[in-house]
Motif scaffolding. Structure first.
Motif, PDB file in Angstrom:
ATOM      1  N   SER A  60       0.629  -0.988  -0.121  1.00  0.00           N
ATOM      2  CA  SER A  60       0.389  -0.016   0.241  1.00  0.00           C
ATOM      3  C   SER A  60       0.581   1.406   0.164  1.00  0.00           C
ATOM      4  O   SER A  60       0.717   1.893   0.659  1.00  0.00           O
ATOM      5  CB  SER A  60      -0.461  -0.086   0.916  1.00  0.00           C
ATOM      6  OG  SER A  60      -2.215  -0.707   1.531  1.00  0.00           O
ATOM      7  N   THR A  61       2.089   1.003  -0.499  1.00  0.00           N
ATOM      8  CA  THR A  61       2.833   2.289  -0.896  1.00  0.00           C
ATOM      9  C   THR A  61       1.936   3.276  -2.120  1.00  0.00           C
ATOM     10  O   THR A  61       1.479   2.339  -3.115  1.00  0.00           O
ATOM     11  CB  THR A  61       4.348   1.945  -1.013  1.00  0.00           C
ATOM     12  OG1 THR A  61       4.720   1.444  -1.833  1.00  0.00           O
ATOM     13  CG2 THR A  61       4.346   1.103   0.765  1.00  0.00           C
ATOM     14  N   LYS A  62       2.792   4.358  -2.801  1.00  0.00           N
ATOM     15  CA  LYS A  62       2.871   5.081  -3.890  1.00  0.00           C
ATOM     16  C   LYS A  62       2.822   4.121  -5.206  1.00  0.00           C
ATOM     17  O   LYS A  62       2.759   3.808  -5.697  1.00  0.00           O
ATOM     18  CB  LYS A  62       3.132   6.357  -3.932  1.00  0.00           C
ATOM     19  CG  LYS A  62       3.653   6.714  -5.309  1.00  0.00           C
ATOM     20  CD  LYS A  62       3.866   8.327  -5.570  1.00  0.00           C
ATOM     21  CE  LYS A  62       3.476   9.007  -6.508  1.00  0.00           C
ATOM     22  NZ  LYS A  62       4.239   8.194  -7.393  1.00  0.00           N
ATOM     23  N   THR A  63       4.997   3.574  -4.844  1.00  0.00           N
ATOM     24  CA  THR A  63       5.115   2.430  -5.669  1.00  0.00           C
ATOM     25  C   THR A  63       4.301   1.210  -6.533  1.00  0.00           C
ATOM     26  O   THR A  63       4.272   0.987  -7.425  1.00  0.00           O
ATOM     27  CB  THR A  63       6.835   1.994  -5.107  1.00  0.00           C
ATOM     28  OG1 THR A  63       7.343   2.813  -5.033  1.00  0.00           O
ATOM     29  CG2 THR A  63       7.366   1.476  -5.963  1.00  0.00           C
ATOM     30  N   SER A  64       4.094   0.702  -5.283  1.00  0.00           N
ATOM     31  CA  SER A  64       3.033  -0.051  -5.672  1.00  0.00           C
ATOM     32  C   SER A  64       1.729  -0.382  -5.801  1.00  0.00           C
ATOM     33  O   SER A  64       1.083  -0.762  -6.967  1.00  0.00           O
ATOM     34  CB  SER A  64       2.579  -1.043  -4.128  1.00  0.00           C
ATOM     35  OG  SER A  64       1.803  -0.309  -3.068  1.00  0.00           O
ATOM     36  N   MET A  65       1.582   1.151  -5.694  1.00  0.00           N
ATOM     37  CA  MET A  65      -0.268   1.192  -6.607  1.00  0.00           C
ATOM     38  C   MET A  65      -0.237   2.083  -7.314  1.00  0.00           C
ATOM     39  O   MET A  65      -0.624   1.707  -8.047  1.00  0.00           O
ATOM     40  CB  MET A  65      -1.084   2.622  -5.141  1.00  0.00           C
ATOM     41  CG  MET A  65      -1.669   2.217  -4.060  1.00  0.00           C
ATOM     42  SD  MET A  65      -2.105   3.340  -3.288  1.00  0.00           S
ATOM     43  CE  MET A  65      -0.855   4.384  -2.435  1.00  0.00           C
ATOM     44  N   ASP A  66       0.530   2.108  -7.899  1.00  0.00           N
ATOM     45  CA  ASP A  66       1.595   2.605  -8.837  1.00  0.00           C
ATOM     46  C   ASP A  66       1.499   1.756 -10.286  1.00  0.00           C
ATOM     47  O   ASP A  66       1.289   1.700 -11.230  1.00  0.00           O
ATOM     48  CB  ASP A  66       2.459   4.131  -9.458  1.00  0.00           C
ATOM     49  CG  ASP A  66       2.108   5.031  -8.832  1.00  0.00           C
ATOM     50  OD1 ASP A  66       1.243   5.558  -8.325  1.00  0.00           O
ATOM     51  OD2 ASP A  66       3.272   5.647  -8.400  1.00  0.00           O
ATOM     52  N   PHE A  67       2.179   0.576  -9.517  1.00  0.00           N
ATOM     53  CA  PHE A  67       2.576  -0.539 -10.232  1.00  0.00           C
ATOM     54  C   PHE A  67       1.354  -1.126 -10.754  1.00  0.00           C
ATOM     55  O   PHE A  67       0.608  -1.671 -12.316  1.00  0.00           O
ATOM     56  CB  PHE A  67       2.805  -1.379 -10.169  1.00  0.00           C
ATOM     57  CG  PHE A  67       3.429  -3.139 -10.300  1.00  0.00           C
ATOM     58  CD1 PHE A  67       4.046  -2.664 -11.697  1.00  0.00           C
ATOM     59  CD2 PHE A  67       3.009  -3.850  -9.651  1.00  0.00           C
ATOM     60  CE1 PHE A  67       3.837  -4.142 -12.666  1.00  0.00           C
ATOM     61  CE2 PHE A  67       2.746  -5.321 -11.094  1.00  0.00           C
ATOM     62  CZ  PHE A  67       3.071  -5.024 -11.792  1.00  0.00           C
ATOM     63  N   VAL A  68      -0.084  -0.850 -10.034  1.00  0.00           N
ATOM     64  CA  VAL A  68      -1.440  -1.791  -9.855  1.00  0.00           C
ATOM     65  C   VAL A  68      -2.377  -1.163 -11.209  1.00  0.00           C
ATOM     66  O   VAL A  68      -2.762  -1.269 -12.001  1.00  0.00           O
ATOM     67  CB  VAL A  68      -1.818  -1.405  -8.596  1.00  0.00           C
ATOM     68  CG1 VAL A  68      -4.037  -1.850  -9.241  1.00  0.00           C
ATOM     69  CG2 VAL A  68      -1.941  -2.907  -7.953  1.00  0.00           C
ATOM     70  N   ALA A  69      -2.259   0.857 -10.900  1.00  0.00           N
ATOM     71  CA  ALA A  69      -2.250   1.171 -11.489  1.00  0.00           C
ATOM     72  C   ALA A  69      -2.002   1.055 -13.147  1.00  0.00           C
ATOM     73  O   ALA A  69      -2.781   1.518 -13.953  1.00  0.00           O
ATOM     74  CB  ALA A  69      -2.762   3.041 -11.847  1.00  0.00           C
TER      75      ALA A  69
END
Length: 371
Positions: A60-69
Motif C-alpha cells: 500500500s505504498t505509492k510505488t505499489s499503487m502506481d504499479f497496479v494502476a
C-alpha cells in the motif's frame, strides 16, 4: 437400374426439406463458431474484453499503487483489489484463475533494486489463461522499473492454490473424462429419442393412444427410460476412468452420485425436448447433431472453457456441458463441499425441469396431430 436407385434415394432425401437444411447448416454454424473464436473474425471493430486480475496490495505504498494502476491501464487487463483470504478463496472455487500478491516491502525493494516480493497464486487447471496473465504481469514489471533483464530482479513466487497430490487427479484427466462423457451422453439420448419417432412411423404410438394410457404417461415413461440409461452410461464411464486412469471416483461419493443424477435428468429433458420438435428421423439426426456439437463446443467438451474468448465463456452457461464439467471439477479438482456444489446441481435440475415443461406442450401438439 443403378441410375433408378440413385434417383429414388436422392428424391427421398431431398423430399424432407427441413432435414436437408439441417444437414448443410451444421458446417456453416461450426465454421462461424470457430472463426469468431479463434480466427480473429470480428475483432477489429471492437477491443477485446479485458481479463480480470485479482490484486492484493500488502505494501500500500505509492510505488505499489502506481504499479497496479499501470496494469489496470492495459487494454487486456483489469485489476480488482481484494483481500488475500477472499482472493485465494475465489481462485479455489473457480471464480477467478489467479491472484497477484504484492508483499510488504515492495517499494523498499524496488528502490534498492532488490528482488521484489511478488507472489502469483493460480489455478493449475487453467494454465493457458494464467500463463497469459503472468506474461502481462512480467511485462508490466519490466516497463515499470525499466529492467530489461528481470531474472535476477523479479523472482515471482508461483503457487498453485489447489495443490496436486497422490489422491487428486490431473486437471487434464478431469477435463477429458467430464467433457467426453457428457458429449457422448447427449448423442446417446438423442438416439434413444429416435425410438419415439419409430413408434410414430410404425403406428405403435396410435395404438398406445387408443389405450387407457395418457399421452403424458408416454412422454414421462420415455424420459424415465432415458434417465436410467443416462445414469448407467455415466457410471460405466466413471468406472472405466477409475480402472484405466485412476480417477478417484470414491473421493466424494455422495456429491458424485447427486451430480450424475442431475446431469442425467438435464440430458433426458434435452432428449425429450429434441424429439418433440421434429417430425422425421432425418430431421432428428440433423437437429441433434447441430445442437449437440454446438453445445459441446461452447460448453467446454471440445475445448477447455479457459481457452475460449470471454464472450464464449459467457454464452457457455446455457449448455448442460458447462455445468456438468464445472461440477466435476468442483468434486475431483477443487474438492469443494457438497453445499458449495449444490448451486451447479440446482442449475442442472432447473434446465431439466424447463426442458420437460416445454416438451409437454410440444408433445401434446404432436399427439393431437395423430388423432
Amino acid at each position: 437400374m443403378i441410375l433408378t436407385i440413385l434417383k429414388k434415394d436422392l428424391k427421398i432425401y431431398f423430399s424432407d426439406k427441413r432435414g436437408v437444411l439441417l444437414t448443410f447448416l451444421l458446417p456453416v454454424i461450426l465454421i462461424s463458431l470457430f472463426a469468431f473464436s479463434f480466427g480473429g473474425v470480428g475483432r477489429k471493430k471492437s477491443a477485446p474484453r479485458p481479463t480480470t486480475l485479482l490484486v492484493v496490495d500488502k505494501d500500500s505504498t505509492k510505488t505499489s499503487m502506481d504499479f497496479v494502476a499501470s496494469l489496470n491501464s492495459l487494454p487486456t487487463l483489469k485489476t480488482q483489489a481484494i483481500t488475500e483470504e477472499e482472493g485465494i478463496d475465489r481462485v479455489k472455487k473457480g471464480k477467478n484463475s489467479s491472484v497477484l500478491i504484492l508483499g510488504e516491502g515492495f517499494e523498499a525493494a524496488a528502490k534498492a533494486e532488490q528482488k521484489l516480493p511478488v507472489e502469483f497464486q493460480y489455478d493449475a487447471a487453467r494454465q493457458v489463461q494464467t500463463g497469459m496473465i503472468l506474461a502481462v504481469v512480467r511485462g508490466g514489471l519490466a516497463r515499470s522499473f525499466g529492467k530489461a533483464e528481470m531474472r535476477n530482479y523479479v523472482n515471482i513466487q508461483m503457487t498453485s492454490v489447489i495443490q496436486e497430490s497422490s489422491n487428486k487427479p490431473n486437471p487434464g484427466l478431469v477435463q477429458a473424462v467430464a467433457g467426453t462423457a457428457i458429449m457422448m451422453l447427449l448423442f446417446t439420448i438423442a438416439a434413444i429419442g429416435g425410438g419415439l419417432l419409430e413408434e410414430k412411423e410404425a403406428g405403435t404410438l396410435k395404438r398406445l393412444l387408443s389405450s387407457p394410457i395418457k399421452p403424458m404417461d408416454i412422454l414421462l415413461g420415455k424420459m424415465g427410460a432415458a434417465m436410467i440409461l443416462s445414469v448407467l452410461q455415466l457410471v460405466a464411464m466413471f468406472v472405466f476412468a477409475w480402472l484405466a486412469f485412476g480417477l478417484p471416483i470414491f473421493m466424494d461419493t455422495v456429491s458424485l452420485i447427486l451430480l450424475i443424477l442431475t446431469i442425467s435428468f438435464a440430458v433426458s429433458g434435452f432428449g425429450v425436448l429434441l424429439v418433440s420438435t421434429v417430425r422425421t428421423r432425418q430431421q432428428l439426426q440433423g437437429m441433434s447433431t447441430i445442437i449437440i456439437i454446438l453445445m459441446s463446443a461452447i460448453g467446454g467438451s471440445m475445448i477447455p472453457i479457459s481457452m475460449m474468448p470471454a464472450f464464449l465463456q459467457k454464452i457457455a452457461v446455457v449448455s448442460v456441458n458447462y455445468w456438468g464439467i464445472q461440477g466435476m471439477f468442483d468434486i475431483f479438482w477443487r474438492q469443494l463441499s457438497l453445499i458449495e456444489i449444490l448451486p451447479k446441481m440446482g442449475v442442472l435440475l432447473g434446465i431439466g425441469v424447463f426442458m420437460t415443461l416445454i416438451s409437454t406442450q410440444l408433445f401434446k401438439r404432436n399427439i393431437l396431430k395423430l388423432e
